[in-house]
Each structure stands twice: as structure tokens, then as C-alpha cells.
Write an enzyme that holds these catalytic residues in place. Structure first.
Site, PDB file in Angstrom:
ATOM      1  N   ASP A  60      -5.205   1.128   4.937  1.00  0.00           N
ATOM      2  CA  ASP A  60      -3.841   0.587   4.961  1.00  0.00           C
ATOM      3  C   ASP A  60      -3.339   0.731   6.396  1.00  0.00           C
ATOM      4  OD1 ASP A  60      -4.479   0.872   2.220  1.00  0.00           O
ATOM      5  OD2 ASP A  60      -2.357   1.013   1.695  1.00  0.00           O
ATOM      6  N   LYS A  93       0.650  -6.030  -1.743  1.00  0.00           N
ATOM      7  CA  LYS A  93       0.892  -4.654  -2.208  1.00  0.00           C
ATOM      8  C   LYS A  93       2.343  -4.292  -1.939  1.00  0.00           C
ATOM      9  CE  LYS A  93      -0.382   0.203  -1.371  1.00  0.00           C
ATOM     10  NZ  LYS A  93      -1.379   1.151  -0.814  1.00  0.00           N
ATOM     11  N   LYS A 103       0.949  -5.792   2.849  1.00  0.00           N
ATOM     12  CA  LYS A 103       1.645  -4.696   2.162  1.00  0.00           C
ATOM     13  C   LYS A 103       3.011  -4.531   2.791  1.00  0.00           C
ATOM     14  CE  LYS A 103       1.196   0.388   1.961  1.00  0.00           C
ATOM     15  NZ  LYS A 103       0.308   1.564   2.025  1.00  0.00           N
TER      16      LYS A 103
HETATM   17  O1  LIG Z   1       2.197   3.472   1.040  1.00  0.00           O
HETATM   18  C1  LIG Z   1       2.924   4.019   0.267  1.00  0.00           C
HETATM   19  C2  LIG Z   1       4.203   4.645   0.560  1.00  0.00           C
HETATM   20  O2  LIG Z   1       4.109   5.599   1.553  1.00  0.00           O
HETATM   21  C3  LIG Z   1       4.743   5.246  -0.669  1.00  0.00           C
HETATM   22  O3  LIG Z   1       6.103   5.378  -0.509  1.00  0.00           O
HETATM   23  P1  LIG Z   1       6.969   6.229  -1.551  1.00  0.00           P
HETATM   24  O4  LIG Z   1       6.781   7.641  -1.175  1.00  0.00           O
HETATM   25  O5  LIG Z   1       8.351   5.747  -1.323  1.00  0.00           O
HETATM   26  O6  LIG Z   1       6.470   5.930  -2.920  1.00  0.00           O
END
Ligand SMILES: O=C[C@H](O)COP(=O)(O)O
Length: 367
Positions: free
Chosen positions: A149, A309, A264
Site C-alpha cells: 500500500d 480500497k 486507495k
Molecule cells: O490503511 C488503513 C488505515 O490506516 C486505517 O485507518 P483507520 O485506523 O482509520 O481504520
């Protein structure tokens, strides 16, 4: 027209003296050519807000497999990482998403399970130089990461708008952006017309416009793709909260040209997380960019459709369902356990409730 698949490119590579065999791709278009192509994409992508995408049934294995179980806090401990892996196995998530130092630990924890390891690259600012990103990507893949990612250097786009603004040519960009943003911020189930777009800036208003370094962005993405060919899954994190809709479309165009698998929304560490409008726009862009159209000389930017994503701020089942129905096929969340708990409760299976399942990994300070 040159090939659009960087892995098939016959273009020359320049080895970096200090990194040896990490190769930097050369560009295939001039910056002006990229700008013209991107302008076409911005003109042609239209969002139909009424579209509800099919999604896996709540409680199904496929539903759990939409989730990347994510722990990216800098102070994550080894025992939290071990718990993350064990939860991912139990719940049947698609992956665990972690930082580079924990990749090999996760690979070892998840041996024999279908859960893969995703590693973030250039996290979370995206401003690391290309060679650092290549090194990081290589190290992650060498350690066993199946998915990367990668944060785009979105500051290249935002800085170009700022210099446009300071040179006095930004008014239209900004007002157009404001109107698109306002249009996109309307409630999902309201009465306004469902189609939104185009996202282009009228030609008469772009005289003297500072063209962002699209070429530099493309070279970085193509180099990463070339270094990490399929089946390594590459997701490009756009950080949509920092971008206007036209800028999101520019990123999507370059990601498709560089053969990325996903676009994403967010890191979860900068601004708001994913919005429905982001997902609808990115999904429409992915669809457009995979389709043969006159607008790009009859050649698709790519033949295979990128997936979308949604990540950042997905806190529960309702958020997850909304994102999937807006066009996401993968969800990145530090609240995966909570989503699954709600999913079991929604299915009436209270007996399967996991006591203690909470938002263990959420960094609320970013919101
Ligand atoms: O890639 C994913 C994010 O860092 C997740 O974010 P979050 O902690 O708000 O779910």
C-alpha cells in the site's frame, strides 16, 4: 502509441549507483502529453450516485475477505501485532496491513493460512524520494509481503495548485473545485440529479496553469510496478482528503497507466478518511480507465480494471456496507473486529459475539 504496460516497456532503465539493481523507469510521455490525457479523463468521468454496487453478504466468508486488518500506529507492540495476525486468521480477513519492521513477523505468524501480509510504503506522507520507496518496497517483498500500500507523493499535485494560486491563475481551479466538492458533499440519498461531472477545468481558464510533475509521479509508480510485478498487489494511496476531484482523477489515471491493482483513499493519518464521494468518483474513474474509448485514441489506459480500497475512518458495519455499495471492493480498517462483531449481531448470532472486541487499533487523534 507506446505500450501502457510498464512491465512490457522497452524503455531504458537507469540503475541507481547506490542501490544497484533497483531500476528507475524512464517516462513514456512528456508532461504536457500526460496533462492532455489526464484532462480527457477529467472531462469524461461521470459519477452516477444512484448506482449501488453488488457486495458480499454480511457474515459471508467473502465479506470478511474484503477487510485488510490494519495496525499502523508507530507504537504498535509485537504482542499487538501477534494478536492482529491471530484475529485475522480467526475472522478470515484478507490481510494484515502493517509497517515494514513487522512484515516478517506477520508472515511467520500467518504461515499456512490464506491471510496475506500487506505492507505500507512511503507512509504516511508519501514524500519520500523514489529510491527510498523502491528500497522499502523491495525489502517488504523480500520479507514476504504479498501486497504493498504505497502513498503517492500527493504534495506534487497540491504544491502545483498552490503555485498556480500564488501566480494569480488559481481562481477558476479553486472555484471549480469548490463547486465539485460542494456537489459531491450532498447527501448520498438525496434528490439532486444522480450524475455528477465533468470534473474538467474549462480550457479558457487554464492558460498559464502550472502543470504538476505528472511525469515524475508516473516514473515513480512505473518503477515500483517494474520492481514488484504481479502477483504482488500494488495499491496506490491517494490521500483523497488532501485532493480535489480533478486531482483524484489525475492520480487514478497515472495509477492505471502504471498498472496498479488498486487505488486507495487514505492513510488514516492525514485529514478525514474515506468518503462515499471519494469511492464513487474513484470507482467511476477505474471503470472509465479500463474501457476502450475514443477519448484516449481508442486505446484503453489499461485492459484490467483497477479496484478501489476504502480506508480511514471505517468504524463499523454500516460504514463498511456503504463503502462496498459505493464501489469499494476492499476496506482498510483498524476496526475490523468491531465490523465483524456488528456483522454477527446483525445476523442475530449473539452467541458468537467476541467479548472484548473493540476498536483496539484506532488512532482517533487523527480525526
Ligand atoms: O490503511 C488503513 C488505515 O490506516 C486505517 O485507518 P483507520 O485506523 O482509520 O481504520
Amino acid at each position: 502509441m507506446p505500450s501502457t504496460d510498464p512491465s512490457q516497456s522497452s524503455e531504458s532503465h537507469t540503475p541507481h549507483p547506490e542501490i544497484g539493481n533497483l531500476l528507475m523507469m524512464t517516462d513514456r510521455y512528456t508532461n504536457e502529453e500526460w496533462a492532455a490525457q489526464i484532462a480527457e479523463t477529467q472531462k469524461k468521468v461521470v459519477v452516477n450516485k444512484d448506482v449501488v454496487h453488488p457486495r458480499p453478504a454480511i457474515g459471508s466468508r467473502e465479506f470478511a475477505e474484503t477487510i485488510d486488518h490494519t495496525l499502523l500506529k508507530l507504537d504498535a507492540t509485537p504482542s499487538q501485532i501477534d494478536a492482529l495476525c491471530s484475529e485475522a486468521r480467526t475472522e478470515g480477513f484478507k490481510s494484515v496491513c502493517v509497517r515494514l519492521p513487522y512484515v516478517s513477523r506477520c508472515v511467520s505468524n500467518l504461515k499456512g493460512s490464506p491471510v496475506v501480509v500487506a505492507c505500507v510504503v512511503g507512509f504516511h506522507e508519501g514524500t519520500h524520494d523514489t529510491y527510498s520507496k523502491l528500497q522499502e518496497a523491495k525489502a517488504a517483498v523480500d520479507a514476504g509481503a504479498a501486497e504493498l500500500d504505497i502513498v503517492i507523493n500527493h504534495s506534487i499535485l497540491t504544491q502545483a495548485s498552490q503555485s498556480q494560486s500564488s501566480s494569480g491563475n488559481a481562481t477558476t481551479t479553486e472555484s471549480l473545485t469548490a463547486s465539485n466538492t460542494a456537489a459531491n458533499s450532498k447527501p448520498f440519498s438525496g434528490s439532486p440529479p444522480p450524475a455528477i461531472g465533468p470534473y474538467s477545468i474549462p480550457e479558457s481558464d487554464t492558460t498559464g496553469e502550472v502543470i504538476p510533475d505528472y511525469s515524475g509521479i508516473y516514473k515513480e509508480l512505473a518503477s515500483l510496478r517494474s520492481l514488484c510485478p504481479s502477483p504482488t498487489v500494488l495499491k496506490l494511496i491517494l490521500e483523497t482528503s488532501q485532493l480535489t476531484p480533478p486531482q483524484i482523477l489525475a492520480c487514478a489515471h497515472l495509477a492505471a497507466a502504471a498498472n496498479f491493482d488498486f487505488i486507495k483513499t487514505s492513510t488514516g493519518f492525514n485529514g478525514r478518511g474515506a468518503s462515499l464521494e471519494d469511492i464513487q468518483l474513484m470507482s467511476a474513474a477505474a471503470q472509465y480507465l479500463s474501457t476502450k474509448t475514443k477519448s484516449n485514441d481508442g486505446s484503453p489506459v489499461r485492459a484490467r480494471k483497477m479496484q478501489v480500497k476504502a480506508s480511514g475512518g471505517i468504524r463499523g458495519l454500516d460504514d463498511a456496507v456503504r463503502m462496498l455499495e459505493a464501489g469499494a471492493t476492499r476496506l482498510g480498517s483498524s476496526s475490523g473486529l468491531w465490523i465483524m462483531q456488528e456483522s454477527r449481531e446483525r445476523g442475530g448470532k449473539e452467541s458468537e459475539r467476541r467479548p472484548g472486541a473493540t476498536r483496539l487499533y484506532t488512532d482517533d487523534s487523527a480525526y
